[in-house]
Design a protein around this motif. Structure first.
Motif, PDB file in Angstrom:
ATOM      1  N   ARG A  52      -3.538   2.874  15.880  1.00  0.00           N
ATOM      2  CA  ARG A  52      -3.286   1.468  14.484  1.00  0.00           C
ATOM      3  C   ARG A  52      -2.463   2.422  13.134  1.00  0.00           C
ATOM      4  NH1 ARG A  52      -8.725   0.571  13.209  1.00  0.00           N
ATOM      5  NH2 ARG A  52      -9.823   2.047  14.339  1.00  0.00           N
ATOM      6  N   MET A  53      -1.529   2.961  13.684  1.00  0.00           N
ATOM      7  CA  MET A  53      -0.495   3.472  12.739  1.00  0.00           C
ATOM      8  C   MET A  53      -0.175   2.514  11.267  1.00  0.00           C
ATOM      9  SD  MET A  53      -0.299   6.474  11.179  1.00  0.00           S
ATOM     10  CE  MET A  53       0.540   7.678  11.411  1.00  0.00           C
ATOM     11  N   ASP A  54       0.522   1.125  12.347  1.00  0.00           N
ATOM     12  CA  ASP A  54       1.464   0.526  12.177  1.00  0.00           C
ATOM     13  C   ASP A  54       0.169  -0.514  10.922  1.00  0.00           C
ATOM     14  OD1 ASP A  54       3.366   1.442  13.051  1.00  0.00           O
ATOM     15  OD2 ASP A  54       3.392  -0.279  15.019  1.00  0.00           O
ATOM     16  N   GLN A  55      -0.873  -0.805  11.387  1.00  0.00           N
ATOM     17  CA  GLN A  55      -2.060  -1.706  11.090  1.00  0.00           C
ATOM     18  C   GLN A  55      -2.635  -0.208   9.388  1.00  0.00           C
ATOM     19  OE1 GLN A  55      -1.839  -1.629  14.054  1.00  0.00           O
ATOM     20  NE2 GLN A  55      -3.932  -2.235  14.859  1.00  0.00           N
ATOM     21  N   THR A  56      -2.525   0.760   9.740  1.00  0.00           N
ATOM     22  CA  THR A  56      -2.987   1.393   8.383  1.00  0.00           C
ATOM     23  C   THR A  56      -1.750   1.333   7.330  1.00  0.00           C
ATOM     24  OG1 THR A  56      -3.914   2.648   9.925  1.00  0.00           O
ATOM     25  CG2 THR A  56      -3.939   3.551   7.998  1.00  0.00           C
ATOM     26  N   VAL A  57      -0.609   1.404   7.628  1.00  0.00           N
ATOM     27  CA  VAL A  57       0.292   1.173   7.180  1.00  0.00           C
ATOM     28  C   VAL A  57       0.497   0.286   6.092  1.00  0.00           C
ATOM     29  CG1 VAL A  57       2.735   1.945   6.612  1.00  0.00           C
ATOM     30  CG2 VAL A  57       1.656   3.241   8.271  1.00  0.00           C
ATOM     31  N   ALA A  58       0.043  -0.602   7.130  1.00  0.00           N
ATOM     32  CA  ALA A  58       0.288  -1.813   6.358  1.00  0.00           C
ATOM     33  C   ALA A  58      -0.726  -2.196   5.311  1.00  0.00           C
ATOM     34  CB  ALA A  58      -0.024  -3.126   7.244  1.00  0.00           C
ATOM     35  N   ALA A  59      -2.267  -1.710   5.784  1.00  0.00           N
ATOM     36  CA  ALA A  59      -3.002  -1.821   4.623  1.00  0.00           C
ATOM     37  C   ALA A  59      -3.350  -0.568   3.262  1.00  0.00           C
ATOM     38  CB  ALA A  59      -4.973  -1.364   5.571  1.00  0.00           C
ATOM     39  N   LEU A  60      -2.348   0.181   3.846  1.00  0.00           N
ATOM     40  CA  LEU A  60      -2.253   1.329   2.735  1.00  0.00           C
ATOM     41  C   LEU A  60      -1.233   0.934   1.712  1.00  0.00           C
ATOM     42  CD1 LEU A  60      -2.865   4.019   1.710  1.00  0.00           C
ATOM     43  CD2 LEU A  60      -1.068   5.208   2.980  1.00  0.00           C
ATOM     44  N   GLU A  61      -0.419  -0.301   2.199  1.00  0.00           N
ATOM     45  CA  GLU A  61       0.529  -1.213   1.239  1.00  0.00           C
ATOM     46  C   GLU A  61       0.906  -1.965   0.741  1.00  0.00           C
ATOM     47  OE1 GLU A  61       4.737  -0.849   3.876  1.00  0.00           O
ATOM     48  OE2 GLU A  61       5.024   0.773   2.412  1.00  0.00           O
ATOM     49  N   ALA A  62      -0.454  -2.289   1.697  1.00  0.00           N
ATOM     50  CA  ALA A  62      -1.052  -3.663   0.384  1.00  0.00           C
ATOM     51  C   ALA A  62      -1.802  -2.955  -0.966  1.00  0.00           C
ATOM     52  CB  ALA A  62      -2.561  -4.295   1.238  1.00  0.00           C
ATOM     53  N   SER A  63      -3.042  -2.537  -0.564  1.00  0.00           N
ATOM     54  CA  SER A  63      -3.601  -1.370  -1.401  1.00  0.00           C
ATOM     55  C   SER A  63      -3.398  -0.843  -2.309  1.00  0.00           C
ATOM     56  CB  SER A  63      -4.576  -0.601  -1.149  1.00  0.00           C
ATOM     57  OG  SER A  63      -5.156   0.206  -1.549  1.00  0.00           O
ATOM     58  N   LEU A  64      -2.239  -0.219  -2.956  1.00  0.00           N
ATOM     59  CA  LEU A  64      -0.952   0.481  -3.445  1.00  0.00           C
ATOM     60  C   LEU A  64      -0.811  -0.856  -3.750  1.00  0.00           C
ATOM     61  CD1 LEU A  64       0.731   3.416  -1.398  1.00  0.00           C
ATOM     62  CD2 LEU A  64      -0.429   3.237  -3.127  1.00  0.00           C
ATOM     63  N   LEU A  65      -0.060  -1.952  -3.374  1.00  0.00           N
ATOM     64  CA  LEU A  65       0.363  -3.030  -3.566  1.00  0.00           C
ATOM     65  C   LEU A  65      -0.228  -4.062  -4.896  1.00  0.00           C
ATOM     66  CD1 LEU A  65       3.648  -4.427  -3.664  1.00  0.00           C
ATOM     67  CD2 LEU A  65       2.631  -6.226  -1.829  1.00  0.00           C
ATOM     68  N   GLU A  66      -1.881  -3.574  -4.707  1.00  0.00           N
ATOM     69  CA  GLU A  66      -2.628  -3.850  -5.667  1.00  0.00           C
ATOM     70  C   GLU A  66      -2.839  -3.120  -6.804  1.00  0.00           C
ATOM     71  OE1 GLU A  66      -7.204  -6.072  -5.799  1.00  0.00           O
ATOM     72  OE2 GLU A  66      -6.089  -5.160  -3.503  1.00  0.00           O
ATOM     73  N   THR A  67      -2.958  -2.242  -6.535  1.00  0.00           N
ATOM     74  CA  THR A  67      -2.772  -0.940  -7.499  1.00  0.00           C
ATOM     75  C   THR A  67      -1.312  -1.116  -8.754  1.00  0.00           C
ATOM     76  OG1 THR A  67      -3.423   0.811  -6.193  1.00  0.00           O
ATOM     77  CG2 THR A  67      -3.915   1.017  -7.807  1.00  0.00           C
ATOM     78  N   PHE A  68      -0.463  -1.446  -7.797  1.00  0.00           N
ATOM     79  CA  PHE A  68       1.280  -1.452  -9.104  1.00  0.00           C
ATOM     80  C   PHE A  68       1.005  -2.792  -9.499  1.00  0.00           C
ATOM     81  CE2 PHE A  68       0.885   3.138  -6.918  1.00  0.00           C
ATOM     82  CZ  PHE A  68       1.626   3.879  -8.123  1.00  0.00           C
ATOM     83  N   ARG A  69       0.146  -3.886  -9.330  1.00  0.00           N
ATOM     84  CA  ARG A  69       0.064  -5.305 -10.051  1.00  0.00           C
ATOM     85  C   ARG A  69       1.768  -5.973  -8.843  1.00  0.00           C
ATOM     86  NH1 ARG A  69      -0.400  -2.638 -14.158  1.00  0.00           N
ATOM     87  NH2 ARG A  69      -3.052  -2.649 -14.720  1.00  0.00           N
ATOM     88  N   GLY A  70       1.751  -5.773  -7.985  1.00  0.00           N
ATOM     89  CA  GLY A  70       3.481  -6.115  -7.753  1.00  0.00           C
ATOM     90  C   GLY A  70       4.266  -5.295  -7.656  1.00  0.00           C
ATOM     91  N   ASP A  71       4.303  -4.316  -8.077  1.00  0.00           N
ATOM     92  CA  ASP A  71       5.562  -4.119  -8.298  1.00  0.00           C
ATOM     93  C   ASP A  71       5.526  -2.441  -6.716  1.00  0.00           C
ATOM     94  OD1 ASP A  71       7.667  -2.244  -9.015  1.00  0.00           O
ATOM     95  OD2 ASP A  71       6.878  -1.103 -10.611  1.00  0.00           O
TER      96      ASP A  71
END
Lengths: 254, 390
Positions: free
Chosen positions: B222-241
């Motif tokens: 499930r590496m791919d989904q995890t990477v996607a979730a991780l990126e989504a979370s980071l994107l939220e933290t950095f406010r879209g940057d």
């Protein structure tokens, strides 16, 4: 024309050989006819450029005629494939060249075995046949010498042994004494004469009338045409040798 | 003419021209040796990469924070919160920098990494003696340190470093554990570093957030989904940057490395193949010279009844004998060469047996291919012309 007896070994009729040199066509042999019968010793004499070398190449199946007919031992040679010609050279003709043409890296015995290798004979039989041939020319003692370790006369005798090894019906000698001194030349000629007496058919090509004299029959080649010596056409079997005077005259003409 | 007779003739002829044979063999020899040595080297480096990859573990991800300033940095709390994403087993944020470490009169420059206790599980990097960094060390900004084996040897020699006090950039740290030996990985030596609590490191390097995070994934599939979730979370933290961080998949890195390796090897093999072709042309050249030189011999053989195929066979076998012996010697030289390269580079080399077989067959084929032209030329000579030649 020359008799068309059934048992003629070589029967050449109206043979033409042309070469294309650049844009010109040179006719070297202009309708030559010749018959050689088993047991004959025929000398073809002529000056250089007369076409006798071409004649010898055609007789030896080294070259193919342009036109006319050449029957060897009853087989028409003209139009045969390279492979068939190689076969004929192997089985029917023993070559004796002016320059010996021995392979320098092989011993006398190996040189004599060479045509037998191409005939596909097993090693033991090859060895026996080559030994017999070498003993026949008096070289039974020097079979393991290379050509460079032999004298000119001995080399030519190895070459004769090589020609004899396959037991061919015809021995074709092209200036066999050309590269030898007087004395060894005479020895080689004596050997050839002896072979003729034993029943080998010999065709000898030379420009030297003294050599031609040793033959039982002489034909003269000049300008691509062949002249049988007088009175020979019908009675060549009956008459063993021409009077010397006639031949002398021929030499002067040649 | 029989086969064995043909080979005997060819060997005799090849043997009687030793120098020439040796020189024309050289091309094939070098070609085959190059192939063997390169394949051996390539196999060796492939094995090495695979070993390194195995030691890294393919089930890890890493996040690098590239942004600067408060808006685009990730606080320690944010980083630890990433562990809540499903399928993430553990998160190990790090802050790193270089520092001078001093013990008594010996000092050395090392990499200092600020870590949490999860570093042990995520990076599979434990201590051989002493204890690990504990959560309490992180909470209280303790000045404790774990030391790598190489650094320990440099500072303490063969003495036990645990319990000793060292100065890191002037601050006194107590060594609580000696790390196990891990060797080098793709990111540099693991044995020449000092690990301290992340909070301590933040203070020491004056760093607000964390600069990189190693993450261990539970389920590799499930590496791919995890990477996607991780990126989504980071994107939220950095406010879209999305330019402030990078998620790096270990597996991708391995694949990239392997494909680079593969490309290199293929290229080297092409070079080796060209060498072989050049060698083959060398053989052809020699055979052509040989045909010209032996025209009279060919004429004599033909006048004695050699057929075209006899002559063809003779010269073809000679070419194959030259290239075959060259190939055999090349295999030997290639083995020695790959051994030598292995020793010189300190890497393993291994030559697979099928490569040896292929190289030998190929060299024989080169002999046939490049022998055909001269042999055919020889066999086509007219006996009358060949005899006249001198």
């Amino acid at each position: 024309m020359i008799g068309t007896k059934q048992d003629a070994l070589i029967e050449i009729t109206q043979l033409v050989k042309q070469y294309v040199m650049g844009r010109e066509t040179v006719t070297v042999l202009k309708g030559v006819s010749l018959s050689v019968y088993p047991g004959d010793f025929v000398a073809i004499v002529g000056p250089s450029g007369s076409g006798k070398s071409t004649m010898m190449n055609v007789i030896g199946c080294l070259d193919t005629p342009t036109d006319g007919s050449y029957k060897l031992d009853g087989t028409e040679v003209r139009g045969l494939s390279d492979n068939k010609l190689a076969d004929i050279r192997n089985k029917k003709i023993g070559f004796i060249f002016q320059g010996f043409h021995l392979l320098p890296k092989l011993t006398a015995l190996e040189n004599c075995e060479l045509p037998l290798i191409y005939r596909g004979l097993p090693a033991k039989q090859r060895r026996e046949m080559a030994m017999t041939a070498l003993e026949q020319v008096g070289l039974g003692e020097r079979v393991h010498h290379r050509p460079s370790e032999l004298s000119g006369g001995q080399q030519q005798r190895v070459a004769i042994a090589r020609a004899l090894a396959t037991n061919p019906p015809i021995l074709l000698a092209d200036e066999p004494t050309g590269a030898l001194d007087m004395k060894t030349g005479q020895e080689v000629l004596s050997l050839i004469e002896e072979l003729n007496r034993k029943g080998h058919t010999i065709v000898l090509i030379t420009h030297d009338m003294d050599v031609a004299k040793r033959a039982g029959r002489t034909v003269v080649m000049r300008d691509g045409e062949l002249t049988e010596t007088v009175g020979r056409r019908e009675t060549h079997e009956a008459q063993p040798r021409l009077p010397d005077g006639v031949q002398e005259r021929l030499v002067e003409q040649a | 003419m029989k086969l064995s007779q043909g080979f005997r003739m060819a060997f005799k002829s090849v043997w009687s021209n030793k120098l020439r044979t040796a020189l024309s063999m050289l091309g094939i020899l070098i070609g085959v040796a190059t192939v063997i040595a390169l394949v051996g080297m390539g196999q060796g480096s492939k094995n090495q990469v695979e070993q390194q990859v195995a030691s890294l573990g393919t089930n890890s991800l890493s996040v690098t924070i590239t942004g600067r300033g408060t808006a685009t940095s990730l606080s320690l709390e944010d980083a630890l919160a990433l562990a809540d994403i499903s399928n993430i087993e553990a998160v190990a944020p790090t802050v790193s920098g270089n520092a001078t470490v001093k013990y008594e009169k010996t000092s050395t420059d090392v990499t200092v990494e600020g870590i949490t206790g999860h570093y042990e599980t995520v990076n599979d990097f434990s201590v051989q003696s002493g204890r690990y960094i504990a959560p309490v060390d992180v909470r209280n900004t303790q000045k404790v340190a774990l030391i790598g084996v190489d650094t320990a040897t440099e500072l303490f020699g063969s003495d036990d470093p645990v319990g000793e006090v060292i100065a890191v950039n002037g601050s006194r740290f107590t060594i609580v554990g000696l790390l196990e030996s891990k060797g080098s990985s793709l990111t540099g030596s693991n044995d020449e570093k000092i690990l301290i609590p992340i909070t301590t490191a933040q203070k020491m390097f004056d760093s607000v957030g964390v600069r990189s995070i190693s993450i261990k994934v539970e389920d590799l599939d499930r590496m791919d989904q995890t990477v996607a979730a991780l990126e989504a979370s980071l994107l939220e933290t950095f406010r879209g940057d999305d330019s402030s961080y990078r998620v790096f998949n270990q597996e991708d890195a391995v694949e990239t490395l392997n494909s680079v390796n593969e490309t290199m090897n293929t290229m080297l093999l092409y070079v080796a193949a060209i060498t072989l072709v050049v060698g083959g042309i060398g053989v052809m050249n020699i055979m052509l010279v040989s045909v010209t030189e032996r025209t009279r011999e060919i004429g004599i053989r033909k006048s004695l009844g050699a057929k075209r195929r006899d002559i063809l066979f003779q010269f073809l076998v000679e070419a194959v004998v030259i290239s075959g012996i060259g190939g055999a010697l090349g295999i030997g030289a290639g083995f020695l060469g790959s051994e030598a390269i292995g020793i010189a580079n300190g890497t393993d080399t291994s030559v697979p047996p099928q490569t040896v077989a292929i190289a030998f067959v190929f060299s024989a084929v080169v002999g046939v291919v490049f022998g055909i032209f001269p042999a055919n030329k020889a066999s086509r000579l007219k006996p009358v012309d060949a005899l006249r030649h001198d």
